[in-house]
Design an enzyme around this catalytic site. Structure first.
Site, PDB file in Angstrom:
ATOM      1  N   ASP A 178       0.761   5.567   0.580  1.00 16.13           N
ATOM      2  CA  ASP A 178      -0.030   6.600   1.234  1.00 16.13           C
ATOM      3  C   ASP A 178      -0.461   7.683   0.262  1.00 16.13           C
ATOM      4  OD1 ASP A 178       0.185   5.370   3.706  1.00 16.13           O
ATOM      5  OD2 ASP A 178       1.949   6.520   4.310  1.00 16.13           O
ATOM      6  N   ARG A 184       0.845  -1.193   0.000  1.00 13.92           N
ATOM      7  CA  ARG A 184       0.000   0.000   0.000  1.00 13.92           C
ATOM      8  C   ARG A 184       0.877   1.240   0.000  1.00 13.92           C
ATOM      9  NH1 ARG A 184      -3.991  -1.758   5.021  1.00 13.92           N
ATOM     10  NH2 ARG A 184      -4.853  -3.658   4.057  1.00 13.92           N
ATOM     11  N   ARG A 201       9.972   7.288   4.672  1.00 11.20           N
ATOM     12  CA  ARG A 201       9.885   8.741   4.850  1.00 11.20           C
ATOM     13  C   ARG A 201      10.515   9.176   6.170  1.00 11.20           C
ATOM     14  NH1 ARG A 201       3.787   9.796   4.342  1.00 11.20           N
ATOM     15  NH2 ARG A 201       4.445  11.867   5.047  1.00 11.20           N
TER      16      ARG A 201
END
Length: 261
Positions: free
Chosen positions: A52, A50, A202
């Site tokens: 974001d 997945r 990140r």
């Protein structure tokens, strides 16, 4: 029912992430809507991972079961037609066995994060890279990144709402690349692992930016990692610079399938 694997490229800006959501645009929902034009009762598709809101992909992999057999090229062409005008494209397609699963069969996933360092605001790359006005010390960031290689408890670099069963992951590769630009410099961070925690990439990049800007020493990456404390993480880098670049399998499903060249 024949099973097909797809390699997908997308611009994450218009979507609230990969996963299908009620009344919100998602990449999964967009691809499933295109498949529904070919077959009204397609089961939900499964993805390798997945992404974001705002995160892009060059090599997301999914699979879907269809009622009829398709020639892979024609299936990709039909889906790309029905995906328009969404910024999503099928770049490879192959018929696979029922044993293939885009998520559970994956042996590695790779991501690249882009930072562009220049005083002027980003124009053409806005939404596709993190723009910073100051320069970054690439050698220092590379030194700091080496502390993260291997198997570790990555709690510090894990989102507080991450649903993974364990914070322990093995980071197989992490390297920093400098790309000169006519105005400024682009810095790319390349990471590869079997799987990643939510916001892990990140969080790592944001912390390495602290090293590159001089706010942290390279050894502070080791200190933050060993703290196993989310409070010790640096700034979380914004989503627009992140790209899912590839997924590996024991056997490449697209070797004998159709690939855009």
């Amino acid at each position: 029912m024949p099973r097909y694997a797809f390699k997908i490229e997308y611009d994450g800006r218009p979507f609230k992430g990969w996963q299908r959501q009620t009344d919100l645009p998602s990449v999964q929902g967009t691809v499933e809507a295109a498949l529904a034009k070919l077959q009204s009762d397609v089961p939900g598709i499964a993805a390798a991972g997945r992404t974001d809101t705002g995160v892009h992909a060059l090599g997301q992999v999914v699979h879907a079961d269809l009622r009829r057999e398709w020639e892979p090229f024609r299936l990709a062409e039909a889906l790309n037609y029905h995906l328009k005008p969404a910024p999503v494209a099928i770049t490879a397609c192959a018929q696979v066995t029922e044993a293939f699963h885009a998520r559970f069969e994956a042996t590695w996933r790779s991501y690249t994060y882009r930072i562009i360092c220049r005083r002027a605001p980003l124009v053409h790359e806005r939404g596709f890279a993190w723009g910073l006005r100051g320069g970054l010390d690439v050698a220092a960031m590379a030194e700091g990144a080496r502390h993260l290689l291997g198997k570790h408890d990555f709690t510090t670099f894990r989102a507080t709402h991450c649903q993974a069963n364990s914070p322990v992951k093995t980071l197989d590769e992490i390297w920093v690349e400098a790309v000169p630009l006519s105005a400024g410099q682009e810095v790319r961070f390349h990471l590869k692992a079997r799987s990643f925690l939510h916001n892990q990439v990140r969080s790592i990049v944001g912390s390495l930016e602290h090293v590159g800007s001089g706010a942290w020493a390279p050894d502070d990456m080791r200190r933050a990692l060993e703290a196993c404390d989310r409070a010790e993480c640096g700034t979380v880098a914004p989503p627009e610079g992140l790209y899912m670049t590839g997924v590996g399998y024991p056997m490449d499903p697209f070797t004998d399938g159709w690939r855009d060249r």
